[in-house]
Write a protein that holds these residues in place. Structure first.
Motif, PDB file in Angstrom:
ATOM      1  N   GLN A 102       0.831  -1.212   0.000  1.00 36.93           N
ATOM      2  CA  GLN A 102       0.000   0.000   0.000  1.00 36.93           C
ATOM      3  C   GLN A 102       0.862   1.257   0.000  1.00 36.93           C
ATOM      4  O   GLN A 102       0.607   2.206  -0.738  1.00 36.93           O
ATOM      5  N   ILE A 103       1.903   1.276   0.842  1.00 31.29           N
ATOM      6  CA  ILE A 103       2.742   2.472   0.981  1.00 31.29           C
ATOM      7  C   ILE A 103       3.545   2.711  -0.306  1.00 31.29           C
ATOM      8  O   ILE A 103       3.685   3.843  -0.768  1.00 31.29           O
ATOM      9  N   LEU A 104       4.053   1.632  -0.913  1.00 33.45           N
ATOM     10  CA  LEU A 104       4.818   1.797  -2.159  1.00 33.45           C
ATOM     11  C   LEU A 104       3.927   2.339  -3.266  1.00 33.45           C
ATOM     12  O   LEU A 104       4.332   3.180  -4.065  1.00 33.45           O
ATOM     13  N   GLU A 105       2.691   1.850  -3.294  1.00 32.28           N
ATOM     14  CA  GLU A 105       1.713   2.337  -4.268  1.00 32.28           C
ATOM     15  C   GLU A 105       1.498   3.840  -4.085  1.00 32.28           C
ATOM     16  O   GLU A 105       1.470   4.613  -5.040  1.00 32.28           O
ATOM     17  N   LEU A 106       1.410   4.236  -2.824  1.00 37.43           N
ATOM     18  CA  LEU A 106       1.210   5.649  -2.485  1.00 37.43           C
ATOM     19  C   LEU A 106       2.398   6.494  -2.945  1.00 37.43           C
ATOM     20  O   LEU A 106       2.226   7.571  -3.531  1.00 37.43           O
ATOM     21  N   ILE A 107       3.603   5.990  -2.713  1.00 40.52           N
ATOM     22  CA  ILE A 107       4.801   6.738  -3.113  1.00 40.52           C
ATOM     23  C   ILE A 107       4.857   6.885  -4.635  1.00 40.52           C
ATOM     24  O   ILE A 107       5.220   7.935  -5.159  1.00 40.52           O
ATOM     25  N   LYS A 108       4.427   5.817  -5.337  1.00 36.58           N
ATOM     26  CA  LYS A 108       4.396   5.910  -6.800  1.00 36.58           C
ATOM     27  C   LYS A 108       3.435   6.999  -7.265  1.00 36.58           C
ATOM     28  O   LYS A 108       3.701   7.717  -8.219  1.00 36.58           O
ATOM     29  N   ASN A 109       2.304   7.087  -6.566  1.00 36.97           N
ATOM     30  CA  ASN A 109       1.305   8.080  -6.948  1.00 36.97           C
ATOM     31  C   ASN A 109       1.741   9.515  -6.671  1.00 36.97           C
ATOM     32  O   ASN A 109       1.270  10.440  -7.322  1.00 36.97           O
ATOM     33  N   LEU A 110       2.632   9.673  -5.693  1.00 35.39           N
ATOM     34  CA  LEU A 110       3.096  11.017  -5.342  1.00 35.39           C
ATOM     35  C   LEU A 110       3.672  11.716  -6.542  1.00 35.39           C
ATOM     36  O   LEU A 110       3.453  12.893  -6.783  1.00 35.39           O
TER      37      LEU A 110
END
Lengths: 342, 363
Positions: A193-201
């Motif tokens: 979930q967190i890696l997905e979030l960082i990608k979206n940043l």
């Protein structure tokens, strides 16, 4: 070519200790473009965190000695006053840490902590800060932000706390986000979930990201370019494709071989890197990795290898082996069993 | 029940609740953490059983109840055919030689004021094995076995790196030549490169000492590498139990599928091509676990029945068990042949609720 967002030039960071001078970062140079995701990979003590802590000027140890320069948007951060640096931190560059349990203040609500940061850097009315804080919590995927905003950090789980940290880091729209092992303390499901979030940043905020990790698996999906660090130096640098499909340095091979991979048949043994990282006080003569390197030969002891491009554009490595030798030996090192059957 | 030729360890309907108490003088129980909620499984001699799941799923509590670090709330545990679930502390003592544990945190699990020799030699001293000289010889031999040097005998833990400390913990666990070793997240705190060293070491020692392992971890890559069989836990229950390779090729429970898809793959092209099931939210509180199938609030195949009936553990053949109303990767014939495992199914589960349909399209 456009000017890079961040340029680190021949940075050296050492600490005076009773036992001698610890050369934590020993002459590294790299650049980071706007909106780029850079992965820095290496073992504990390889200097990856110290490098980025220095960029943030967060090292407060009185025994630290710096050399080199850190150019951010044309300004040398090394020469900035404490007050000027305070402006840069948060507004321009933000950092999140490995342990979301200890990086939030336990006696204030998360909303208070985000609002404080917003008010510090912007001229906002009271209600505006709160609204913005709520928006940020929603953006990092915290359900029911209007309720959670008045909760204290202990009321959040580890993954949710890391989201709060990211919301805090994003509150002033930084151009550079430094994430120091942001998922190491989390479960794989929460890590995803967190890696997905960082990608979206990158997509939503256009921020450049530096992702520090000891696990090459973590950067495979997220990073554009990767630096591999060992004993305070960069031993290999390249884009994602180059590092994963044509790795040049035996240390990178060792890191790849150490991972128990789900996408490959089960290996009988993992290819571990033998031994421990060397002492940063008495660095071995020649190549620092030679004491653990199964490929080491005479020249590695005599001569310190320099980081140079041998195989392709922007793909640099510091190893004395010839490119042919490397390509021949690589597969046997990373996955000897797979190489046997092939 | 289990005879000495049967499984080395057998757990029957093991339950462990931790009470939450309020009040200063008169403490009353206000709630319970359902850490392990009716788990039955067995550990065969010489095998490695992997236990996986997210934080708070009860895998460590289950591992610790195997070595009886606390009294059970319910259920029975047989070690080598002997019921150890009701033994007193004194009664447990001789068994401690055979049951050992390796802890996750190599920093917190070694006493910083004791020398390595004392730490590794402590189990020998407590059980009165050999005289001082003989113990020192044994400890030095053990240090060599785990890849340290005999000269480390007089050093303190702080002089060692994380990987080396974990080796000290391994040496201590092996000092009494145990039969069963519970390894509770033994490599999670270590760098990937050092993890590989410790995993290889554990594999070598298993051969040398003829050990049986229960390997607890949240990293599925590591668990697959070391395990013969794997039990997947979710909120105190076993949701899938399978031979290691089969679990990865053919996960039946949607939770297992999601866990597998979350593991990062060090290959950018494959990583980009892969469908990743990102589970929403966190694990629900084990104080008030969800009704029916405990995974239903996060499951993308969940239907009405999942919210009401707790699914039984169903045997799909080849030792592959799963508790799910909507099994994945199962064809009609396998489903027809599958039977409910009466012995391992939790008492509260509905034994008549064997799944009739494979999973439908995900939501």
């Amino acid at each position: 070519m456009a000017e890079p967002l961040l340029e680190v030039r021949d940075l050296k960071v050492s600490f005076r200790t009773e036992d001698g001078i610890v050369r934590a970062v020993d002459g590294i140079s790299f650049t980071l473009d706007e909106g780029e995701v850079l992965g820095i990979v290496g073992e504990s003590g390889s200097g990856k965190s110290v490098t980025m802590m220095t960029v943030m000027r967060l090292i407060t140890d009185p025994n630290v000695i710096y050399q080199g320069s850190i150019i951010y948007k044309g300004r040398d951060l090394m020469g900035l006053s404490r007050d000027a640096m305070r402006e840069v931190r948060g507004e321009e560059i933000a950092m999140i840490f490995q342990d979301p349990m200890t990086s939030l203040n336990p006696v204030y609500t998360v909303g208070w902590q985000i609002e404080e940061q917003l008010n510090e850097h912007n001229d906002l009315k009271k209600g505006q800060a709160r609204r913005r804080a709520m928006e940020l919590l929603a953006q990092v995927g915290i359900p029911k932000p209007e309720q959670r905003i008045d909760d204290y950090p202990h009321q959040f789980s580890g993954g949710m706390r890391q989201r709060v940290m990211i919301a805090l880091a994003l509150s002033c729209n930084p151009d550079l986000l430094i994430a120091d092992e942001p998922t190491t303390a989390l479960d794989v499901t929460i890590q995803a979930q967190i890696l997905e979030l960082i990608k979206n940043l990158k997509r939503e905020f256009g921020s450049a990201v530096v992702l520090i990790t000891h696990d090459l698996g973590v950067v495979a999906d997220v990073a554009d370019r990767i630096l591999v660090m060992y004993a305070g130096r960069i031993v290999e640098e390249g884009n994602k494709e180059q590092i994963f499909y044509d790795p040049q340095h035996p240390y990178t091979w060792g890191l790849l071989g150490s991972i128990a991979r789900l996408d490959r048949p089960r290996a009988r043994r993992l290819t571990a890197i033998a031994g421990q990282p060397p002492s940063l006080i008495n660095r071995p003569q020649g190549c620092s990795f030679r004491t653990r390197c199964p490929q080491a030969f005479d020249r590695c002891r005599a001569e310190d290898p320099q980081l140079t491009a041998k195989v392709g554009d922007g793909h640099l490595d510091a190893c004395h082996l010839s490119v042919e030798d490397k390509r021949e030996r690589r597969d046997k090192t990373i996955n000897p069993e797979l190489a046997e059957t092939a | 029940m289990a005879s000495p030729s049967g499984p080395l360890l057998q757990a029957e309907h093991v339950i462990k609740y931790f009470p939450i108490k309020r009040g200063i003088v008169i403490q009353r129980e206000v709630a319970r953490v359902h850490a392990v909620d009716d788990v039955s499984l067995e550990v065969q001699r010489g095998e490695t059983l992997g236990l996986v799941g997210e934080s708070g799923c009860g895998k460590s509590t289950l591992g610790r109840s195997f070595v009886r670090l606390f009294p059970l709330t319910g259920g029975r545990i047989f070690f080598d055919g002997q019921d150890i679930s009701t033994l007193s502390r004194r009664g447990m003592r001789p068994l401690r030689r055979e049951l050992q544990i390796i802890f996750q945190d190599p920093y917190a699990s070694l006493n910083p004021r004791k020398r390595v020799g004392q730490i590794v030699g402590a189990p020998l001293a407590i059980h009165g094995i050999g005289d001082r000289r003989e113990r020192k010889r044994q400890v030095q031999e053990l240090l060599e076995k785990v890849g340290l040097s005999p000269e480390h005998y007089n050093r303190y833990p702080h002089e060692f790196s994380g990987g080396q400390r974990q080796r000290i913990g391994v040496a201590r666990a092996l000092a009494l030549r145990p039969k069963l070793v519970i390894a509770d997240e033994p490599v999670s705190a270590l760098d990937v490169s050092i993890q590989a060293q410790v995993i290889n070491l554990l594999a070598d020692l298993q051969e040398d000492f003829e050990l049986t392992y229960v390997f607890i971890a949240h990293d599925l890559g590591v668990v697959r590498h070391v395990s013969d069989r794997i039990a997947v836990m979710y909120l105190g229950k076993i949701v899938e139990l399978s031979p290691a390779e089969e679990l990865y090729e053919r996960p039946i429970m949607p939770y297992t599928e999601a866990l597998l898809s979350a593991v990062p793959i060090p290959d950018p092209r494959e990583s980009a091509a892969r469908e990743r099931i990102v589970l929403e939210g966190d694990v629900p509180s084990p104080i008030n676990p969800p009704s029916g199938c405990r995974f239903h609030p996060r499951c993308r195949y969940a239907t009405e029945v999942c919210t009401q009936l707790e699914p039984p553990l169903v045997d799909y053949g080849n030792g592959h068990l799963a508790a799910c109303h909507h099994p994945l990767n199962v064809d009609k014939e396998t489903l027809a042949r599958a039977t409910v495992d009466q012995r391992r199914t939790p008492a509260k589960a509905d034994e008549s609720a064997k799944p009739t349909q494979p999973a439908q399209q995900a939501r």
